[in-house]
Write a protein that holds these residues in place. Structure first.
Motif, PDB file in Angstrom:
ATOM      1  N   ARG A 147       0.695  -1.299   0.206  1.00 55.23           N
ATOM      2  CA  ARG A 147       0.072  -0.007  -0.008  1.00 55.23           C
ATOM      3  C   ARG A 147       0.787   1.407  -0.065  1.00 55.23           C
ATOM      4  NH1 ARG A 147      -4.623  -2.077   4.513  1.00 55.23           N
ATOM      5  NH2 ARG A 147      -5.584  -3.429   3.168  1.00 55.23           N
ATOM      6  N   VAL A 148       1.944   1.019   0.871  1.00 51.16           N
ATOM      7  CA  VAL A 148       2.947   2.393   0.886  1.00 51.16           C
ATOM      8  C   VAL A 148       3.554   2.598  -0.493  1.00 51.16           C
ATOM      9  CG1 VAL A 148       4.759   3.117   1.849  1.00 51.16           C
ATOM     10  CG2 VAL A 148       3.079   2.386   3.162  1.00 51.16           C
ATOM     11  N   TYR A 149       4.272   1.608  -1.019  1.00 52.95           N
ATOM     12  CA  TYR A 149       4.752   1.810  -2.472  1.00 52.95           C
ATOM     13  C   TYR A 149       3.661   2.168  -3.366  1.00 52.95           C
ATOM     14  CZ  TYR A 149       8.366  -1.377  -0.418  1.00 52.95           C
ATOM     15  OH  TYR A 149       9.399  -2.108   0.350  1.00 52.95           O
ATOM     16  N   GLU A 150       2.517   1.894  -3.402  1.00 48.00           N
ATOM     17  CA  GLU A 150       1.437   2.419  -4.447  1.00 48.00           C
ATOM     18  C   GLU A 150       1.285   3.809  -4.138  1.00 48.00           C
ATOM     19  OE1 GLU A 150      -3.209   1.716  -5.739  1.00 48.00           O
ATOM     20  OE2 GLU A 150      -2.149   0.212  -4.628  1.00 48.00           O
ATOM     21  N   GLN A 151       1.051   4.106  -2.582  1.00 51.71           N
ATOM     22  CA  GLN A 151       1.000   5.489  -2.403  1.00 51.71           C
ATOM     23  C   GLN A 151       1.920   6.566  -2.816  1.00 51.71           C
ATOM     24  OE1 GLN A 151       0.103   6.046   1.714  1.00 51.71           O
ATOM     25  NE2 GLN A 151      -1.610   4.211   1.864  1.00 51.71           N
ATOM     26  N   ALA A 152       2.900   5.878  -2.752  1.00 54.03           N
ATOM     27  CA  ALA A 152       4.473   6.940  -2.606  1.00 54.03           C
ATOM     28  C   ALA A 152       4.828   6.815  -4.424  1.00 54.03           C
ATOM     29  CB  ALA A 152       5.537   6.539  -1.947  1.00 54.03           C
ATOM     30  N   GLY A 153       4.329   5.645  -5.101  1.00 55.05           N
ATOM     31  CA  GLY A 153       4.738   5.730  -6.375  1.00 55.05           C
ATOM     32  C   GLY A 153       6.121   5.355  -6.626  1.00 55.05           C
ATOM     33  N   ILE A 154       6.448   4.253  -5.659  1.00 55.12           N
ATOM     34  CA  ILE A 154       7.928   3.926  -5.537  1.00 55.12           C
ATOM     35  C   ILE A 154       7.920   2.375  -5.576  1.00 55.12           C
ATOM     36  CG2 ILE A 154       9.019   5.923  -4.454  1.00 55.12           C
ATOM     37  CD1 ILE A 154       8.645   4.082  -1.725  1.00 55.12           C
ATOM     38  N   ASP A 155       9.057   1.695  -5.538  1.00 52.03           N
ATOM     39  CA  ASP A 155       9.327   0.242  -5.403  1.00 52.03           C
ATOM     40  C   ASP A 155      10.273   0.225  -4.472  1.00 52.03           C
ATOM     41  OD1 ASP A 155      11.624   0.091  -7.312  1.00 52.03           O
ATOM     42  OD2 ASP A 155      10.366  -0.148  -8.825  1.00 52.03           O
ATOM     43  N   PRO A 156      10.533  -0.873  -3.926  1.00 53.48           N
ATOM     44  CA  PRO A 156      11.864  -0.969  -3.024  1.00 53.48           C
ATOM     45  C   PRO A 156      13.037  -0.648  -3.564  1.00 53.48           C
ATOM     46  CG  PRO A 156      10.235  -3.152  -2.913  1.00 53.48           C
ATOM     47  CD  PRO A 156       9.899  -2.336  -4.021  1.00 53.48           C
ATOM     48  N   GLY A 157      13.546  -0.795  -4.875  1.00 52.91           N
ATOM     49  CA  GLY A 157      14.541  -0.208  -5.654  1.00 52.91           C
ATOM     50  C   GLY A 157      14.872   1.136  -5.399  1.00 52.91           C
ATOM     51  N   ASP A 158      13.894   1.790  -5.047  1.00 52.46           N
ATOM     52  CA  ASP A 158      13.974   3.231  -4.973  1.00 52.46           C
ATOM     53  C   ASP A 158      14.550   3.839  -3.619  1.00 52.46           C
ATOM     54  OD1 ASP A 158      12.999   4.072  -7.674  1.00 52.46           O
ATOM     55  OD2 ASP A 158      11.019   3.392  -6.875  1.00 52.46           O
ATOM     56  N   VAL A 159      14.449   2.721  -2.508  1.00 56.77           N
ATOM     57  CA  VAL A 159      14.555   2.967  -1.220  1.00 56.77           C
ATOM     58  C   VAL A 159      16.090   3.144  -1.038  1.00 56.77           C
ATOM     59  CG1 VAL A 159      14.291   2.406   1.308  1.00 56.77           C
ATOM     60  CG2 VAL A 159      12.559   2.007  -0.541  1.00 56.77           C
ATOM     61  N   ASP A 160      16.603   4.175  -0.206  1.00 55.10           N
ATOM     62  CA  ASP A 160      17.858   4.344   0.108  1.00 55.10           C
ATOM     63  C   ASP A 160      18.350   3.534   1.500  1.00 55.10           C
ATOM     64  OD1 ASP A 160      19.088   6.068  -2.159  1.00 55.10           O
ATOM     65  OD2 ASP A 160      17.460   7.062  -1.587  1.00 55.10           O
ATOM     66  N   VAL A 161      17.627   3.834   2.490  1.00 58.30           N
ATOM     67  CA  VAL A 161      17.518   3.738   3.798  1.00 58.30           C
ATOM     68  C   VAL A 161      16.651   3.335   4.499  1.00 58.30           C
ATOM     69  CG1 VAL A 161      17.310   6.159   4.624  1.00 58.30           C
ATOM     70  CG2 VAL A 161      18.739   4.444   6.068  1.00 58.30           C
TER      71      VAL A 161
ATOM     72  N   TYR B 170      26.267  -0.629   4.783  1.00 55.69           N
ATOM     73  CA  TYR B 170      26.736   0.598   4.089  1.00 55.69           C
ATOM     74  C   TYR B 170      27.731  -0.222   2.819  1.00 55.69           C
ATOM     75  CZ  TYR B 170      25.598   3.613   7.892  1.00 55.69           C
ATOM     76  OH  TYR B 170      24.931   4.244   8.876  1.00 55.69           O
ATOM     77  N   GLY B 171      27.398   0.483   1.588  1.00 55.13           N
ATOM     78  CA  GLY B 171      28.063  -0.259   0.170  1.00 55.13           C
ATOM     79  C   GLY B 171      27.337  -1.280  -0.335  1.00 55.13           C
ATOM     80  N   GLY B 172      26.089  -1.586   0.413  1.00 53.82           N
ATOM     81  CA  GLY B 172      25.264  -2.546  -0.483  1.00 53.82           C
ATOM     82  C   GLY B 172      24.134  -1.804  -0.979  1.00 53.82           C
ATOM     83  N   ARG B 173      22.980  -2.465  -1.242  1.00 52.54           N
ATOM     84  CA  ARG B 173      21.779  -1.994  -2.053  1.00 52.54           C
ATOM     85  C   ARG B 173      20.983  -1.047  -1.167  1.00 52.54           C
ATOM     86  NH1 ARG B 173      19.151  -7.012  -4.560  1.00 52.54           N
ATOM     87  NH2 ARG B 173      17.914  -5.705  -5.252  1.00 52.54           N
ATOM     88  N   TRP B 174      20.842  -1.316   0.127  1.00 53.74           N
ATOM     89  CA  TRP B 174      20.158  -0.748   0.899  1.00 53.74           C
ATOM     90  C   TRP B 174      21.042  -0.487   2.436  1.00 53.74           C
ATOM     91  CZ3 TRP B 174      17.862  -4.962  -1.225  1.00 53.74           C
ATOM     92  CH2 TRP B 174      16.768  -4.542  -2.340  1.00 53.74           C
ATOM     93  N   VAL B 175      20.867   0.424   3.136  1.00 56.52           N
ATOM     94  CA  VAL B 175      21.395   0.466   4.535  1.00 56.52           C
ATOM     95  C   VAL B 175      20.153   0.296   5.347  1.00 56.52           C
ATOM     96  CG1 VAL B 175      22.708   1.754   6.469  1.00 56.52           C
ATOM     97  CG2 VAL B 175      23.238   1.744   4.015  1.00 56.52           C
ATOM     98  N   VAL B 176      20.287  -1.002   5.985  1.00 57.65           N
ATOM     99  CA  VAL B 176      18.828  -1.256   7.075  1.00 57.65           C
ATOM    100  C   VAL B 176      19.569  -1.018   8.375  1.00 57.65           C
ATOM    101  CG1 VAL B 176      17.527  -3.059   7.688  1.00 57.65           C
ATOM    102  CG2 VAL B 176      18.189  -2.787   5.246  1.00 57.65           C
TER     103      VAL B 176
END
Length: 404
Positions: free
Chosen positions: A279-293, A330-336
């Motif tokens: 639901r959040v991805y749809e609301q924001a118009g993003i997918d997980p690949g757009d997320v940085d942190v 750090y250095g990966g696809r996301w910083v979790v």
């Protein structure tokens, strides 16, 4: 986060106390609330008199502790709503504060959360009524042999199921704790700031299933606060340069699949998380690949891995490979969990969701010091928050800077 008329919602001020071991500091919850709330208001550059509604979260406390807490900030007669949603209490308070702004009921609201906890594992407060998690516990016990305490039992059992289904190893779960303890070294608010080797994580006291002590979040004292505002409020006060927009936010409670799946992974909330994230991805118009942190609910290392999959960072069963590839640091696809997460930063239940929001706001502003995720500070930076409470509720939110 917008209502159907498109009203935008922003975080304009954040603040938190240090998270500390229960009883290690001479303070009470009003002191915690004053410290976090004052910091958030100062960060926003506004006075408490401009706050029109307050939502105050805590799990352990008396019925109007919320009023007593915000009275440390002022006595203005505004509505004060007490919030309790287990471990997702802080983000639930934030969800309600944002809803009030999105719905046009207020231009400036405050979400505040705190917890003053007892030492040791969480226990029941009342023994003369059914516990709210009893249905979840009984369903888990039908799948795996029951053990105490309840929370590490359920999340440990979910880890066992994941290992049996996908071959996930104890080392992969433990690597998550290695990462989060390492991240917390750079967080001055963290309860623990020690770094541990994989051998030390695996060799700490066994708790349940793959979980060892250093893979479990501690009980903590502390508070967090967030000031939420409308676009008009941001414009009137010249706050666009520091404001962070809530571009998506969803709360989901237990679904039929929680009990119908005959799965401990479902019982600890994976389907709630997956539904909220979609639901959040749809609301924001993003997918997980757009997320940085990402700040997510790593109450136990097993839950962080399960949440990778539920948030769509990888497919079901691939969380272990994500860990091995160092794609969540750090250095990966996301910083979790750059803050150290619940495992190392601490977990005062009512404050956790607001501390997550604070960390992500600092990241998007480029103000996270040694923890800074460089891509998050770019104009295109995107942050994702996940906070869950069994029994159950999950809140997922996405954030972007208002302007750079």
């Amino acid at each position: 986060m917008r209502n159907r008329s498109g009203r935008r919602v922003f975080v304009v001020g954040v603040g938190m106390t240090d998270f500390v071991k229960p009883g290690s500091r001479e303070w009470d919850y009003p002191d915690m609330a004053r410290e976090a709330g004052t910091a958030a208001l100062a960060d926003a550059g506004v006075g408490y008199r401009e706050v029109e509604q307050a939502y105050v979260g805590y799990v352990y406390g008396e019925s109007t502790s919320g009023q007593r807490a915000v009275y440390e900030l002022g006595l203005t007669g505004i509505p004060v709503v007490n919030v309790n949603n287990n471990c997702s209490t802080g983000s639930t308070a934030l969800y309600l504060a944002a809803q009030a702004v999105a719905g046009g009921l207020a231009d400036c609201t405050l979400a505040l959360g705190f917890e003053k906890m007892q030492k040791g594992s969480l226990g029941a407060t009342y023994d003369d009524r059914e516990q709210p998690m009893m249905r979840h516990l009984l369903a888990t016990a039908e799948l795996q042999e029951f053990a105490m305490p309840p929370a590490p039992y359920m999340f440990g059992a979910a880890g066992v199921e994941h290992s049996e289904r996908y071959g996930t190893t104890a080392e992969q779960f433990a690597k998550i704790a290695v990462k989060n303890h390492r991240h917390s070294k750079n967080n001055p608010h963290a309860q623990f700031r020690d770094e541990y080797s994989l051998a030390e994580i695996l060799g700490s006291r066994a708790i349940h299933g793959p979980l060892t002590k250093l893979q479990c979040s501690p009980t903590s004292d502390g508070s967090g606060a967030v000031v939420v505002a409308s676009e008009d409020f941001v414009d009137r006060h010249g706050l666009a340069g520091q404001a962070v927009e809530i571009v998506g936010m969803a709360m989901v409670t237990d679904l039929p699949s929680t009990f119908e799946d005959q799965s401990v992974i479902s019982l600890v909330g994976s389907d709630m998380t997956r539904t909220a994230a979609q639901r959040v991805y749809e609301q924001a118009g993003i997918d997980p690949g757009d997320v940085d942190v990402i700040e997510l609910h790593d109450c136990f290392s097993t839950n962080e891995l399960l949440t990778y999959e539920a948030l769509g960072l990888c497919a079901a069963g691939e969380g272990g490979a994500l860990v091995d590839a160092d794609d969540t640091t750090y250095g990966g696809r996301w910083v979790v969990n750059p803050s150290g997460g619940l495992i190392s930063k601490g977990h005062p239940l009512g404050a956790t969701g607001l501390a997550q929001c604070s960390e992500l706001t600092w990241q998007l502003r480029g103000a996270a010091d040694a923890r800074q995720v460089s891509s998050a500070a770019a104009s295109s930076g995107v942050a994702l928050q996940h906070n869950i409470g069994l029994g159950g509720a999950v809140v997922v939110a996405a954030y972007r800077p208002a302007e750079r």
